[in-house]
Every structure is written in structure tokens, then in C-alpha cells.
Design a protein around this motif. Structure first.
Motif, short mmCIF file in Angstrom:
data_model
loop_
_atom_site.label_atom_id
_atom_site.label_comp_id
_atom_site.label_asym_id
_atom_site.label_seq_id
_atom_site.Cartn_x
_atom_site.Cartn_y
_atom_site.Cartn_z
N PRO A 1 5.84 8.41 2.73
CA PRO A 1 6.25 9.68 2.13
C PRO A 1 7.39 10.30 2.94
CG PRO A 1 4.11 9.88 3.19
CD PRO A 1 4.50 8.44 3.29
N GLU A 2 8.17 11.17 2.31
CA GLU A 2 9.33 11.77 3.02
C GLU A 2 8.88 12.48 4.28
OE1 GLU A 2 12.01 14.10 0.67
OE2 GLU A 2 12.02 12.54 -0.87
N ARG A 3 7.77 13.22 4.16
CA ARG A 3 7.23 13.86 5.35
C ARG A 3 5.96 13.14 5.77
NH1 ARG A 3 8.36 20.15 4.39
NH2 ARG A 3 9.98 19.80 2.85
N GLY A 4 5.73 13.07 7.03
CA GLY A 4 4.50 12.43 7.49
C GLY A 4 4.72 10.95 7.73
N LYS A 5 3.83 10.40 8.53
CA LYS A 5 4.00 9.00 8.93
C LYS A 5 2.96 8.09 8.31
CE LYS A 5 5.95 10.17 13.40
NZ LYS A 5 5.58 10.51 14.76
N ARG A 6 2.01 8.67 7.59
CA ARG A 6 0.92 7.86 7.07
C ARG A 6 1.42 6.93 5.98
NH1 ARG A 6 -4.03 7.78 4.29
NH2 ARG A 6 -3.39 9.29 2.73
N ARG A 7 1.19 5.67 6.14
CA ARG A 7 1.65 4.69 5.15
C ARG A 7 0.71 4.70 3.95
NH1 ARG A 7 2.28 -0.70 8.67
NH2 ARG A 7 0.08 -0.24 9.00
N ILE A 8 1.27 4.79 2.77
CA ILE A 8 0.47 4.88 1.56
C ILE A 8 0.47 3.53 0.85
CG2 ILE A 8 0.13 6.10 -0.62
CD1 ILE A 8 0.04 7.99 1.75
N HIS A 9 -0.73 3.03 0.60
CA HIS A 9 -0.91 1.76 -0.11
C HIS A 9 -0.12 1.74 -1.42
CE1 HIS A 9 -3.01 -0.12 -3.55
NE2 HIS A 9 -3.23 -1.12 -2.74
N LYS A 10 0.54 0.65 -1.70
CA LYS A 10 1.21 0.47 -2.99
C LYS A 10 0.74 -0.85 -3.58
CE LYS A 10 5.66 1.02 -5.15
NZ LYS A 10 7.05 0.72 -5.09
N THR A 11 0.40 -0.84 -4.85
CA THR A 11 -0.10 -2.06 -5.49
C THR A 11 0.98 -3.13 -5.53
OG1 THR A 11 -1.56 -0.73 -6.87
CG2 THR A 11 -1.13 -2.99 -7.62
N PRO A 12 0.67 -4.35 -5.11
CA PRO A 12 1.69 -5.42 -5.17
C PRO A 12 2.08 -5.74 -6.61
CG PRO A 12 -0.44 -6.31 -4.47
CD PRO A 12 -0.60 -4.83 -4.55
N SER A 13 3.32 -6.13 -6.79
CA SER A 13 3.81 -6.48 -8.13
C SER A 13 3.27 -7.85 -8.54
CB SER A 13 5.34 -6.52 -8.12
OG SER A 13 5.77 -7.65 -7.38
N ARG A 14 3.40 -8.13 -9.82
CA ARG A 14 3.00 -9.46 -10.32
C ARG A 14 3.79 -10.56 -9.61
NH1 ARG A 14 -1.10 -12.34 -12.07
NH2 ARG A 14 -0.44 -14.15 -13.25
N THR A 15 5.07 -10.31 -9.40
CA THR A 15 5.92 -11.31 -8.72
C THR A 15 5.39 -11.59 -7.31
OG1 THR A 15 7.81 -10.52 -9.96
CG2 THR A 15 8.29 -11.82 -7.99
N GLU A 16 5.00 -10.55 -6.61
CA GLU A 16 4.48 -10.73 -5.24
C GLU A 16 3.12 -11.44 -5.25
OE1 GLU A 16 6.86 -6.75 -3.74
OE2 GLU A 16 4.80 -6.60 -4.49
N VAL A 17 2.29 -11.09 -6.23
CA VAL A 17 0.98 -11.76 -6.33
C VAL A 17 1.17 -13.26 -6.59
CG1 VAL A 17 -1.12 -11.94 -7.74
CG2 VAL A 17 -0.24 -9.69 -7.08
N VAL A 18 2.07 -13.57 -7.50
CA VAL A 18 2.30 -15.00 -7.82
C VAL A 18 2.95 -15.70 -6.63
CG1 VAL A 18 3.64 -16.55 -9.31
CG2 VAL A 18 2.39 -14.62 -10.31
N ALA A 19 3.85 -15.00 -5.95
CA ALA A 19 4.51 -15.60 -4.78
C ALA A 19 3.51 -15.95 -3.70
CB ALA A 19 5.57 -14.64 -4.23
N CYS A 20 2.48 -15.12 -3.54
CA CYS A 20 1.51 -15.32 -2.46
C CYS A 20 0.37 -16.26 -2.85
CB CYS A 20 0.94 -13.97 -2.03
SG CYS A 20 0.41 -13.94 -0.31
N ARG A 21 0.26 -16.58 -4.12
CA ARG A 21 -0.90 -17.33 -4.61
C ARG A 21 -1.07 -18.72 -3.97
NH1 ARG A 21 -1.37 -17.05 -10.96
NH2 ARG A 21 0.47 -18.35 -10.73
N PRO A 22 0.01 -19.41 -3.59
CA PRO A 22 -0.21 -20.71 -2.94
C PRO A 22 -1.10 -20.62 -1.69
CG PRO A 22 2.06 -20.55 -3.66
CD PRO A 22 1.44 -19.19 -3.89
N TRP A 23 -1.05 -19.48 -0.97
CA TRP A 23 -1.95 -19.34 0.19
C TRP A 23 -3.40 -19.26 -0.28
CZ3 TRP A 23 -0.05 -20.97 4.33
CH2 TRP A 23 1.24 -20.66 4.74
N LEU A 24 -3.63 -18.51 -1.35
CA LEU A 24 -5.00 -18.38 -1.88
C LEU A 24 -5.52 -19.73 -2.37
CD1 LEU A 24 -7.37 -16.56 -2.59
CD2 LEU A 24 -6.20 -15.93 -4.71
N PHE A 25 -4.67 -20.47 -3.06
CA PHE A 25 -5.07 -21.81 -3.51
C PHE A 25 -5.39 -22.70 -2.31
CE2 PHE A 25 -2.39 -21.46 -7.64
CZ PHE A 25 -3.38 -20.68 -8.22
#
Ligand code: SF4
Length: 218
Positions: free
Chosen positions: A103-127
Motif C-alpha cells: 500500500p502507498e502508506r505502511g509497510k505491510r505486504r498485502i496478499h494478491k491472488t496469483p494470475s492464471r498465467t503465474e499458476v500455470v507457469a508454476c505448475r511444473p513444480w507441483l507436478f
């Protein structure tokens, strides 16, 4: 040109330690740029049940281990209530790097849902993890994990209390296992829900875990 994925970084091995070490250097998508480290799965290669979450959270990113933050503590409680020993599990995430916004103020990192592209990109590790562990039952916690293995159109809410199987897809020709699949809510969704609904959501998570454990006893 083919999209960049983790497939370029996954070694040809079923050794979990070697896979985890290789994953530290993954640049299969851009999520490695801002996260602290890769958070690979944890547990025994002899585990008969695999739990798959969405992605590491803030505390997991710092610790380098999955399910050690608030959601992990709730999962531990649910597993205890379901009579499942975490030592018999392999626990991982669909995406291995923490995605967040600042966020613009504060340092706390806010979770963001991964995109479909990122999920598919990472799937070889899960397999690769699935091939190394060869679980009899896989529990997909939350929509991201469910869509990663069951397809983008999969609706989690309509398939709870069912023993499912992964669709045979072009993306999985080398996945030579066919575990039973159970879907449930992600523990963080239980935590984020309205206080009056939390107990019911927790009980539903416990019930799904018990159902999954029951499949092992067949
Ligand atoms: S999220 Fe997955 S594919 Fe992307 S860099 Fe991290 S390990 Fe690689």
C-alpha cells in the motif's frame, strides 16, 4: 515463442531435496523478483496425502516454509480436529513465490491472488512434487489450487464432499499418477470470513479433511 514457465528449471528427478534446491533458482515467472525466496513444499516423500494451498503468505515468505503463518496454525487445528497427523502429509502450494502489493502508506505486504498465467507457469513444480510423493489423495485448498489441477472453469463450491480425479489434459501427459482429489476452502478464507460464519467454515474444513482421510482407508 512459448511462454516462460517453471518447466525450464525443473530437473529430471523424483528426489524432493533436489527439486527443492532447484526451485530456489526458478525464474519461471516474475514473482521471484519481489519475494524473499522460493517456498517449496514440505513433508515426507512417503506421504499418502498431499495438501495444496494457493501461495506462501507473508510469514511463509520470510520463513521459507509452507503453512507456518496464521493460516497454517488454523490448518494445524483443523488437522488435529480431523484426527490427521501432519507428519503423514506433504504440504505445498500451487505457486511457490509470495505475490503481494505494497500500500502507498505502511509497510505491510498485502496478499494478491496469483494470475492464471503465474499458476500455470508454476505448475511444473507441483507436478514434480506429485510425481515424487505419489500421494493416494490430494486435497486442494481454495480456488487457486483447485483451478491449477482441475482446470480454470472448475467451481470449488459445487464439488465439496466428492472424490474427484484430475482431468486428462494436454498439460499433464507426463503425470503418470491418478490420485483421488478432494477440494475444500483455504484456511485463510476461514480466517477472513465473517466472525459469525467462522465456526461453520472451520467445521466444513474439518469435515472435508476427514472425508479425504476416509478415502485412504478404503
Ligand atoms: S512462482 Fe513458481 S514459476 Fe514463478 S518464479 Fe516462483 S517458482 Fe518459478
Amino acid at each position: 515463442m512459448a511462454a516462460r514457465t517453471a518447466g525450464d528449471f525443473v530437473p529430471d528427478t523424483h528426489d524432493l531435496d533436489d527439486l527443492a534446491e532447484a526451485a530456489l533458482g526458478c525464474k519461471g515467472c516474475d514473482l521471484y523478483l519481489n519475494a524473499t525466496q522460493t517456498v517449496f513444499g514440505a513433508g515426507s516423500s512417503a506421504a499418502d496425502m498431499m495438501l495444496v494451498g494457493e501461495q506462501p503468505g507473508d510469514q511463509e515468505d520470510k520463513a521459507g516454509a509452507p503453512f507456518v503463518g496464521p493460516a497454517g496454525r488454523l490448518l494445524d487445528k483443523a488437522l488435529a480436529a480431523a484426527g490427521i497427523d501432519r507428519d503423514r502429509l506433504y504440504v505445498t502450494n500451487a505457486v511457490k513465490h509470495f505475490k503481494f502489493t505494497l500500500p502507498e502508506r505502511g509497510k505491510r505486504r498485502i496478499h494478491k491472488t496469483p494470475s492464471r498465467t503465474e499458476v500455470v507457469a508454476c505448475r511444473p513444480w507441483l507436478f514434480a512434487e506429485m510425481m515424487a510423493v505419489q500421494p493416494d489423495v490430494v486435497v486442494l485448498l481454495g480456488a487457486t489450487a483447485a483451478k491449477s489441477l482441475m482446470g480454470n472453469d472448475f467451481r470449488l463450491t459445487t464439488h465439496r464432499d466428492e472424490a474427484l480425479h484430475m482431468p486428462v489434459a494436454d498439460a499433464t501427459p507426463h503425470l503418470e499418477i491418478d490420485p483421488e482429489v478432494v477440494v475444500s476452502a483455504h484456511p485463510s478464507a476461514v480466517l477472513r470470513g465473517p466472525p459469525e460464519a467462522r465456526e461453520m467454515a472451520f467445521d466444513a474444513l474439518v469435515s472435508d479433511l476427514q472425508f479425504a482421510a476416509g478415502l485412504l482407508g478404503k
